[in-house]
Structures are given as C-alpha cells and as structure tokens.
Design a protein around this motif. Sequence first.
Motif, PDB file in Angstrom:
ATOM      1  N   LEU A 148     -34.988 -23.622 105.863  1.00  0.00           N
ATOM      2  CA  LEU A 148     -36.293 -23.619 106.506  1.00  0.00           C
ATOM      3  C   LEU A 148     -36.277 -24.572 107.697  1.00  0.00           C
ATOM      4  CD1 LEU A 148     -39.321 -24.841 106.892  1.00  0.00           C
ATOM      5  CD2 LEU A 148     -39.119 -22.414 106.293  1.00  0.00           C
ATOM      6  N   ASN A 165     -48.732 -20.945 110.604  1.00  0.00           N
ATOM      7  CA  ASN A 165     -48.376 -20.034 109.514  1.00  0.00           C
ATOM      8  C   ASN A 165     -47.518 -20.696 108.432  1.00  0.00           C
ATOM      9  OD1 ASN A 165     -45.803 -20.198 110.637  1.00  0.00           O
ATOM     10  ND2 ASN A 165     -45.884 -18.171 111.586  1.00  0.00           N
ATOM     11  N   GLU A 166     -47.412 -22.016 108.470  1.00  0.00           N
ATOM     12  CA  GLU A 166     -46.562 -22.696 107.487  1.00  0.00           C
ATOM     13  C   GLU A 166     -47.062 -22.487 106.059  1.00  0.00           C
ATOM     14  OE1 GLU A 166     -44.654 -26.505 109.813  1.00  0.00           O
ATOM     15  OE2 GLU A 166     -46.821 -26.527 109.463  1.00  0.00           O
ATOM     16  N   VAL A 172     -42.418 -12.489 105.255  1.00  0.00           N
ATOM     17  CA  VAL A 172     -41.463 -13.414 104.628  1.00  0.00           C
ATOM     18  C   VAL A 172     -41.076 -12.916 103.243  1.00  0.00           C
ATOM     19  CG1 VAL A 172     -41.133 -15.779 103.803  1.00  0.00           C
ATOM     20  CG2 VAL A 172     -42.255 -15.362 105.998  1.00  0.00           C
ATOM     21  N   PHE A 232     -35.531 -19.094 107.741  1.00  0.00           N
ATOM     22  CA  PHE A 232     -36.880 -18.857 108.244  1.00  0.00           C
ATOM     23  C   PHE A 232     -37.252 -19.944 109.237  1.00  0.00           C
ATOM     24  CE2 PHE A 232     -36.415 -16.942 104.136  1.00  0.00           C
ATOM     25  CZ  PHE A 232     -36.884 -15.653 104.359  1.00  0.00           C
ATOM     26  N   CYS A 272     -47.933 -12.535 107.980  1.00  0.00           N
ATOM     27  CA  CYS A 272     -46.784 -13.440 107.917  1.00  0.00           C
ATOM     28  C   CYS A 272     -46.257 -13.552 106.498  1.00  0.00           C
ATOM     29  CB  CYS A 272     -47.180 -14.818 108.463  1.00  0.00           C
ATOM     30  SG  CYS A 272     -45.802 -15.972 108.520  1.00  0.00           S
ATOM     31  N   ARG A 273     -47.167 -13.713 105.539  1.00  0.00           N
ATOM     32  CA  ARG A 273     -46.704 -13.837 104.152  1.00  0.00           C
ATOM     33  C   ARG A 273     -45.960 -12.579 103.717  1.00  0.00           C
ATOM     34  NH1 ARG A 273     -49.838 -16.166  98.782  1.00  0.00           N
ATOM     35  NH2 ARG A 273     -48.211 -15.553  97.293  1.00  0.00           N
ATOM     36  N   THR A 313     -40.948 -16.306 113.094  1.00  0.00           N
ATOM     37  CA  THR A 313     -42.270 -15.965 112.570  1.00  0.00           C
ATOM     38  C   THR A 313     -43.388 -16.091 113.598  1.00  0.00           C
ATOM     39  OG1 THR A 313     -42.663 -18.224 111.745  1.00  0.00           O
ATOM     40  CG2 THR A 313     -41.591 -16.654 110.239  1.00  0.00           C
ATOM     41  N   ILE A 323     -45.922 -19.119 104.815  1.00  0.00           N
ATOM     42  CA  ILE A 323     -44.480 -19.113 104.564  1.00  0.00           C
ATOM     43  C   ILE A 323     -44.168 -19.869 103.277  1.00  0.00           C
ATOM     44  CG2 ILE A 323     -42.260 -19.956 105.447  1.00  0.00           C
ATOM     45  CD1 ILE A 323     -43.398 -19.380 108.283  1.00  0.00           C
ATOM     46  N   THR A 358     -40.232 -21.646 111.645  1.00  0.00           N
ATOM     47  CA  THR A 358     -41.657 -21.801 111.891  1.00  0.00           C
ATOM     48  C   THR A 358     -41.872 -23.069 112.699  1.00  0.00           C
ATOM     49  OG1 THR A 358     -43.840 -21.900 110.847  1.00  0.00           O
ATOM     50  CG2 THR A 358     -42.026 -22.961 109.664  1.00  0.00           C
TER      51      THR A 358
END
Length: 288
Positions: A84, A64-65, A45, A56, A41-42, A33, A68, A58
Amino acid sequence: MLRRMAAPPSPGIPAIALPHAAGVRMPRLGLGTWPMAGAECRRAVESALRLGYRHFDTAAMYGNEAEIGAAIAGSGVPRAEVFLATKVWHDRLTPDGVRASCEASLRRLRLGHADLFLVHWPNPAMDLAAVLGALRRLKEDRLARATGVCNFPPGLLRRALEIAPDAVSCLQVEYHVHLSQDRLLEIARPRGIPLTAYAPLAQGAAERDPAMRRIAQRHGATPSQVALGWLLGQALVAAIPKAASAAHQRANLAALDLRLDAADLAAIAALPKGRRMVDPGFAPDWDA
C-alpha cells in the motif's frame, strides 16, 4: 498472440526490491485509484484483490483511503501480501505535517503502517532536509516501511539524494509512451531506485494513437496493453494504471505477458515524447 489472463495469484506479478528498505518488494503492476471515490473505489479495490492485484496506490488528497482500507480489511488477503502506497499533500511539508498526515492516512486505511509513503508534490517553500528527515523518522518508527518522492524534477531529485539517499526508495512521476523520463531514469537506475509510472496510458491518448494501434494489431492486444507492456519491459519501472472495472483490470494484467520486438520499440521511440497530461499550477519547473 497475447495470452488472456484470468485471475493470477499475486506471485504472478513480478516485484522490484526497494533500496534502503530491507525486504520490501513492490509489485511492478498496481492499481492507481485517482480519481475514484466512494463505493466505486471500494468495488474496484475488491475486484482487483480478487484478480490478484496486491499493489494499491492512494493519497491523502484522493479522499478514498477509507474505502481502500475497508476493501483490504474485508478481503481476507493477509496484510503481508498487500503493498500500500499513500502520500502527503504539498501543503503539509513540515516535519509535524508529514507525520500527522501519515498517521491520519493510516487511521483511514485501518493499517498499522504504509509500505511506501511519498511526498506527493514538492513545495518551493519546503525545507527539503527537514522533510527528508521526517520521512526517515517514519521508517524508524515503523509507520512506513519505505519512503520516497513524487513529481520531483531531475535537479530536485539529485538534491534529495545528496541530502538523504536512504529516504528515497522510489520515485513516482507521470511516464508513458508520449512523455520521456530519461533524465530521471539516468539518476534513479544506477542507485537501484524504481520509477513508478502514473498516468501510464497517457489518459487514453495511447489507445487512440495510430502507431500504437498498429503495434497492438500485430500482437492481438490493445494499444493500452502495448503502452503498459512498453513500461513493464523496462528495468526498474512499475506502473499503476487506474482501472475501475474488472474487465480493464484483467486487460492490464494481461500486459505482463506482452513482449515487444525491436520494430515495436523503434516505432514507440519515434513518437513525440513531450506530451504531459498532469501539470497543475503548483507543479515544479519540470526541466530544473
């Protein structure tokens, strides 16, 4: 000819069992990401989840957490199906810093635990034993199911494994057709430690390479799919290409079906293997 994949269920992506992490399996193809942020980003995902991605990657530094986490929360995909991975930045490598970083990441992600929590970059001033001890405690306290390291050169990886082998369930480094990681693989593979390749498409260089184009043409594929297929055909190697669009995400999934022959592998082996794309000023001595 490469089969064109639509939206495979998550079981269609092979997974690797992580050592020192009972029952934890990491899908071999995930979504990187960096440097996506915000709404882009959203959306990426959300798209990947619909297509069957379940891995995924990150980091705290990516910023960008939260996006996500929102995408995962709104997807309807059960938490147990999502893998994750997130990371602590190199300026937080103290026991308190590691834990605080993990806890902050989990709040942003809206998750109770990470499946994999990694040291993002080594810091020459860090107390390696203390950092590894902090990773162990994250597992003990169920904030992370598995832990590991990124961007460790061979000597430092060996030291970490001597100090606390159970704290290193995965190694993440840059790896692609233009950069050899044989020395790291020789350390990791006998211990069952997977290597996750970031920048697996060499930031577009694989797509432009004439030899990769010739191989791709023979398979009815793209050079990027060949680059991914080469990585995914190796034992204990995963890849996390960044792909913002659904079209690129589908193309990357299709690389799971690519089977390279001996001539293809020989042509890739003949490519120069010293081209590093990610080498910031704080990077370690890669030959150490």
